[in-house]
Design a protein around this motif. Sequence first.
Motif, short mmCIF file in Angstrom:
data_model
loop_
_atom_site.label_atom_id
_atom_site.label_comp_id
_atom_site.label_asym_id
_atom_site.label_seq_id
_atom_site.Cartn_x
_atom_site.Cartn_y
_atom_site.Cartn_z
N GLY A 1 0.77 -1.24 0.00
CA GLY A 1 0.00 0.00 0.00
C GLY A 1 0.80 1.28 0.00
O GLY A 1 0.21 2.36 0.13
N GLY B 1 2.03 2.98 -2.32
CA GLY B 1 1.74 3.90 -3.42
C GLY B 1 0.29 4.29 -3.55
O GLY B 1 -0.08 4.98 -4.50
N ALA B 2 -0.54 3.88 -2.60
CA ALA B 2 -1.98 4.10 -2.72
C ALA B 2 -2.37 5.57 -2.68
O ALA B 2 -3.47 5.95 -3.11
N TRP B 3 -1.49 6.43 -2.20
CA TRP B 3 -1.79 7.86 -2.11
C TRP B 3 -1.83 8.52 -3.49
O TRP B 3 -2.40 9.61 -3.66
N CYS B 4 -1.27 7.86 -4.51
CA CYS B 4 -1.05 8.49 -5.80
C CYS B 4 -1.83 7.78 -6.90
O CYS B 4 -1.70 6.56 -7.07
N GLU B 5 -2.65 8.53 -7.66
CA GLU B 5 -3.29 7.95 -8.83
C GLU B 5 -2.22 7.54 -9.83
O GLU B 5 -1.25 8.25 -10.04
N THR B 6 -2.40 6.37 -10.44
CA THR B 6 -1.37 5.87 -11.34
C THR B 6 -1.98 5.34 -12.64
O THR B 6 -3.11 4.88 -12.66
N HIS C 1 -5.69 -1.22 -1.59
CA HIS C 1 -5.39 -0.31 -0.48
C HIS C 1 -6.09 1.05 -0.63
O HIS C 1 -5.69 2.04 -0.01
N GLN D 1 -2.86 -1.22 -5.65
CA GLN D 1 -3.39 0.14 -5.52
C GLN D 1 -4.89 0.09 -5.17
O GLN D 1 -5.34 0.79 -4.26
N SER E 1 -6.01 3.26 -9.82
CA SER E 1 -5.05 3.01 -10.88
C SER E 1 -5.79 2.68 -12.17
O SER E 1 -6.87 2.09 -12.16
N GLY F 1 -6.43 2.98 -3.34
CA GLY F 1 -5.93 3.89 -4.36
C GLY F 1 -6.65 3.69 -5.68
O GLY F 1 -7.47 2.79 -5.85
#
Length: 259
Positions: free
Chosen positions: A68, A70-75, A157, A154, A161, A159
């Motif tokens: 988790g 990278g879950a803060w960032c849309e990807t 957690h 993502q 993606s 997020g």
Amino acid sequence: GILDVLGYDPADLEPLRAIPPERILEALRLLQKRPIASPVPGDVTPPFMPVIDGDLITRDPIEAIREGAGAWCETIIGLTREEFSAFKFENPLYAGFTMEQLEAEFKRVFGDDAEKALAKAMSRRAPAHPGEILADLRSDEAFTVKSAEFAAAQFRHGGVSYMYQFDWQSLQPGLGACHCIDLSFLFGNVETWREAGSASVAGADLDELRDLSRIFQSTLTAFARTGSPESEGLPRWPHYGENGTKLHFDRRVQAYASI
């Protein structure tokens, strides 16, 4: 590494303080020309990889993403349909790969499930030449599976993606929708690549190339501006979610859920 290829003792790091930059650059070129000493057929692991140094990289980034980080960032996560075709193309290893070698490699990777995994792999590829199946196996290991794991983590957690698969393929037999075939579409210079005779776009219809490049660029720039690749006049692109939806870029651009 660098010390070894320049004739120094790899265990003694002191020469690195004195070696001129020109020699280090030469060592990099020499390393790239060295054949990869790997028991894995088709392995193209680069000679240099990120190092967990406890400072900039404190842990395995893939493991961190799975948990988790990278879950803060849309990807947006993208790949091509046949990544390893770029490495298979005109490579004698793949052209001469035998069924016996393929069975041994599947046994190494899948163990007791090798026979079932090989049958499944062969049912998804035409022609089912051993070299083609090996390329698919390497593609799945290095690109497809890890990309899907990233997107799924993502979502898991909380997020968001978006995932794409670039399916448009070269007219060059054997190249398919290979690694990096999306680059000319991304940078919008398909004419330059075509005029230079690049195998990826050589002989393709120029209007087709331009229109696909426009769509591809527009979705990605919309995401850069707003955090979503959707806007008026662009394809519907649901986020990865539970269904594992990917947007497929080809002559027909459309989203499909994974099965």
